[in-house]
Design a protein around this motif. Structure first.
Motif, PDB file in Angstrom:
ATOM      1  N   SER B 234      -5.092 -10.349   1.165  1.00 56.82           N
ATOM      2  CA  SER B 234      -4.382  -9.575   0.155  1.00 56.82           C
ATOM      3  C   SER B 234      -3.032 -10.212  -0.182  1.00 56.82           C
ATOM      4  O   SER B 234      -2.525 -10.041  -1.287  1.00 56.82           O
ATOM      5  CB  SER B 234      -4.200  -8.128   0.603  1.00 56.82           C
ATOM      6  N   ILE B 277      -9.718  -6.601  -3.172  1.00 51.88           N
ATOM      7  CA  ILE B 277      -9.601  -5.408  -4.000  1.00 51.88           C
ATOM      8  C   ILE B 277     -10.816  -5.378  -4.904  1.00 51.88           C
ATOM      9  O   ILE B 277     -10.966  -6.238  -5.788  1.00 51.88           O
ATOM     10  CB  ILE B 277      -8.311  -5.447  -4.845  1.00 51.88           C
ATOM     11  N   LEU B 329      -4.877  -0.371   1.956  1.00 47.75           N
ATOM     12  CA  LEU B 329      -4.895  -0.576   0.502  1.00 47.75           C
ATOM     13  C   LEU B 329      -4.059   0.486  -0.221  1.00 47.75           C
ATOM     14  O   LEU B 329      -3.733   0.343  -1.398  1.00 47.75           O
ATOM     15  CB  LEU B 329      -6.350  -0.501   0.025  1.00 47.75           C
TER      16      LEU B 329
END
Lengths: 332, 525
Positions: B234, B277, B329
């Motif tokens: 990420s 994602i 997230l």
């Protein structure tokens, strides 16, 4: 700082690389290792799990991959394990493999004797201990490599794993521990007195004195002594020997001539792994048979083999170049 | 025999760096390794390979095929880490990549993981490679007074040189073989019996499978290794998955294209990392508008005199009605020069309004194209929160979400949630009544049941077999969702009629009048 003499290892690395690409080495790779691995693959009916002390060229892995004996996926090689202690070489190998489940950055002996997950995770069908050094190095502790070999056999036996063990050593007197050699000589001597194999020994070397052999023909002495040592360790952990082979070739390095000795031990795991009163006769029998097999087997001189077949050296060199070229193409 | 090194020296650092080292500035191994990835990005690498030695975690190796580092550059970098910024703002590298950071800071990150490591590098066109041994162990115990004195030595290095082929260029950063003080700490949660993961659906062949597997977990906590992979992916300037960040949303295609144009891939233990994602992950979320929604944002501040762009942020916030998994997230991630700063911030940059459980379904990214860089702290993982640019970003975000005097998308989320809750309540009610009707039919085997509404009934529902009727008190407090509104009353009737077949107390004309009165909110099932 945990480090090493970088100039020394750099020089050694270059020597090793040249050796790995040599015709004699590739002859063994193609005519010895490959058929044995193929036999194992046929018996298992699945891709083999292969542990190796490979170099950045990874010629053994590439050859096995080409022959479809090992698996390759989009992620990497799920059946490969390797060990390398030089940082740059470790990184180069990892980059080429992309990924494999077992990769140890360090020395083989540390991996086997000190890595805490070794016992749980180490489980291979073919183990290629292609050492570039001598079996009993001059610096102490000289027995560490064999301690590691024994531990490895013990762990494989715990997994019930029948497997092939490729063992390679360098034979150069000046680099070896004289005390260890003497001990091995005495071991051979006492064994010949009480065990089987004395006739085979005489037939092979034309006399019955292991100490004389140690002084006159070290590589032959090591062939017999290391085989005997290894077979004893294997039997102790419940293995029987189903195949034995030995090869030798001669090299001339920067610091004088030496020999490379290669062994093939195919080991079958048995259920009776513990030495006990009940299975001792079986173990003794297996040991005797194994030693007999080793003593009877004259090591093949690879250099002679290369000389007898015209064009073989060039063919082997081309094969190496082709393997390297294919590997670079597939990774672009 | 130890070789004489070509060059020896001390690594010096600014006072702030010394203080940060002693407190451990990097939050996690992923945050530390992200700096090495950033260095590789700046060096024009197209490939970075990280190996963590999973499952043993005794060594870590980071290889990149970038331009390499020379002996002089190493010496310069170690002259004073955290000193003046030699990089020019706006400077770009190959593939038009914006430069991310400084070599010294990247190397410093490694110090968080291990006290000894080696850098091996071959610079493009050079006939040599360097091998640099770095040791910070002798300097680890820092006296607080040293911090106040200013600069100080944090380690020492030795550089060796060896021949290398001119066309080869790379950098390798690794722990030396036999090193015992690597602090990766990734074994927790690992079942060492398994080759990769402790849970069956985390045995992924590809990183996409891994991310999808993580996304459908409900209550299982990821092990540290899985968290590491997820976090590293990420933070790094890698591409999105083909369908990411939100399936079917083309509003982010320009960012995806930009990342693709950088031609930069990061592999961790054989997995090609992509931004993890891939929304929505839950199979029950299919409809944009009711199940989830995307709220893009953009803010640009231009100096009116010079026309120079002072601040430019572009991002999105995604909200779904179910809790986001993994919880890492949840929140907002700010990216400067494509690299994530810190982690997803659940506080939404300290958003002052309590939005309750809404944040659990919320995630977003904000790319900073211009500005904010001066607000970055030296660790590149946090911001100076009183910096003007950071305040601008906060205000932008707050306005976007919504403030008491400035409605933002939070209002839309509440409206969506209310509608969904209402629909669910109706569904629940209808289901409830259907269940009762089915039981009633089974019990008395009477298709001609009468329905009567009785507010005095002491229970929500009673079957009167003798009278062949069902009496319902829809105002009963034990009825789900408290008092029933007219809308739900209508739905109950309709559902009952469909289930049972007869409603004799209320005529069809009456029902029609009800529908008109309620403004046509009727629902058929």
């Amino acid at each position: 700082m945990v480090g090493h003499d970088r100039e020394k290892t750099e020089a050694k690395g270059s020597d090793v690389d040249a050796l790995m690409k040599s015709a004699s080495k590739h002859w063994v790779r193609r005519n010895v290792w490959l058929p044995v691995a193929r036999d194992r693959f046929t018996r298992l009916m699945r891709p083999i799990r292969y542990f190796t002390l490979t170099t950045p060229d990874m010629l053994d892995i590439l050859l096995f991959e080409k022959e479809r004996l090992i698996e390759r996926t989009t992620r990497g090689y799920p059946g490969i394990g390797f060990c390398e202690w030089m940082e740059i070489r470790f990184s180069q190998i990892i980059r080429k493999l992309e990924w494999c489940p077992w990769r140890y950055h360090g020395k083989f002996e540390d991996m086997v004797l000190e890595y805490d997950i070794f016992e749980q995770h180490f489980d291979f069908d073919v183990v290629n201990a292609d050492f570039t050094g001598v079996p009993f190095p001059a610096e102490a502790p000289y027995e560490r490599t064999f301690e590691a070999i024994e531990r490895l056999l013990q762990v494989q036996a715990q997994h019930g794993r029948s497997f092939d063990f490729f063992l390679t050593f360098r034979c150069k007197r000046e680099e070896m521990n004289s005390k260890a050699l003497d001990q091995l000589g005495q071991l051979l001597k006492s064994n010949l007195r009480v065990g089987r194999g004395s006739q085979e020994f005489i037939q092979r070397v034309s006399h019955s004195d292991p100490i004389r052999l140690l002084n006159e023909q070290l590589w032959e002495f090591l062939c017999l002594g290391v085989s005997k040592l290894f077979i004893g360790i294997a039997i102790k952990h419940g293995y029987s020997l189903s195949r034995y082979d030995a090869y030798v070739y001669h090299r001339v390095g920067g610091q004088g001539p030496y020999e490379i000795i290669k062994f093939i031990f195919s080991l079958e795991a048995s259920k009776n792994q513990q030495i006990s009163l009940i299975n001792t006769p079986v173990l003794v029998h297996n040991y005797d048979e194994g030693v007999l097999l080793a003593f009877q087997h004259q090591p093949k001189d690879v250099d002679q083999e290369l000389k007898t077949v015209t064009g073989l050296v060039r063919e082997l060199q081309k094969d190496v170049e082709e393997l390297i070229r294919q590997s670079e193409t597939s990774r672009r | 025999m130890i070789s004489k090194p070509e060059t020896k020296g001390r690594i010096r650092a600014a006072a702030k760096i010394i203080a940060d080292i002693s407190t451990g500035i990097y939050r996690s191994p992923a945050n530390a390794l992200k700096e090495l990835v950033s260095n590789a990005f700046d060096a024009g690498a197209t490939e970075v390979r990280i190996d963590t030695d999973h499952p043993g975690f005794t060594t870590v190796t980071c290889y990149d095929n970038g331009n390499g580092i020379s002996k002089e550059e190493i010496k310069d970098a170690f002259e004073l880490i955290g000193g003046s910024d030699k990089r020019t703002r706006g400077e770009r590298t190959v593939y038009n990549r914006p430069i991310i950071g400084k070599i010294g800071i990247g190397i410093l990150a490694m110090c968080q993981l291990t006290q000894q490591f080696v850098i091996i590098s071959s610079k493009k066109g050079s006939s040599n490679r360097i091998e640099v041994e770095i040791d910070i162990e002798p300097f680890q115990s820092q006296d607080a007074n040293r911090i106040n004195l200013g600069e100080g030595d944090i380690g020492e290095y030795q550089i060796f040189e060896f021949p290398e082929e001119r066309e080869r260029h790379y950098t390798i950063i690794t722990t030396p073989a036999g090193s015992r003080n690597l602090k990766l700490n990734l074994r927790e949660g690992e079942d060492l019996k398994d080759s990769f993961a402790s849970h069956k659906y985390l045995e992924a062949a590809t990183f996409e499978e891994f991310v999808k597997g993580v996304g459908i977990l409900k209550s299982i906590t990821l092990g540290q290794y899985q968290t590491f992979l997820w976090e590293l992916a990420s933070l790094c300037p890698v591409e999105y998955f083909e369908d990411g960040p939100v399936k079917g949303w083309d509003g982010w295609d320009h960012i995806k294209q930009q990342l693709r144009s950088y031609n930069f891939k990061v592999y961790a233990d054989g997995f090609e990392l992509r931004k993890p994602i891939l929304l929505p992950l839950h199979p029950g979320l299919t409809s944009r508008g009711s199940d989830y929604e995307i709220y893009p944002l953009e803010k640009k501040v231009v100096d009116t005199k010079s026309k120079k762009v002072l601040f430019h942020a572009e991002g999105y916030i995604y909200h779904q009605r179910l809790q986001l998994v993994p919880t890492d997230l949840q929140g907002i991630l700010v990216r400067i020069r494509n690299v994530g700063i810190g982690a997803y911030d659940k506080s939404l940059l300290d958003y002052p309004v309590n939005i309750g459980p809404m944040v659990r379904g919320m995630t977003g990214e904000v790319y900073i194209h211009d500005g904010l860089e001066d607000a970055l702290n030296i660790d590149r993982n946090s911001f100076n929160q009183i910096h003007e640019d950071f305040l601008t970003l906060q205000k932008t975000l707050y306005t976007h979400i919504g403030m008491p005097d400035e409605p933002g998308f939070a209002k839309d989320i509440r409206r969506r949630s209310a509608r969904v809750q209402e629909e669910r309540r109706v569904d629940d009610y209808t289901e409830y009544i259907s269940l009762l009707a089915t039981r009633a039919r089974r019990q008395i085997d009477e298709p001609d049941l009468k329905l009567k509404f009785d507010d005095d009934l002491d229970v929500p529902l009673r079957f009167d077999i003798a009278q062949k009727e069902v009496r319902v008190n829809i105002s009963h407090p034990s009825v789900p969702e408290a008092k029933v509104k007219a809308l739900e009353f209508f739905h109950i009737l309709f559902a009952f009629e469909l289930m049972v077949g007869t409603v004799t107390d209320i005529s069809i004309d009456d029902l029609t009048a009800w529908i008109r009165k309620l403004g046509g909110h009727g629902r058929t099932r």
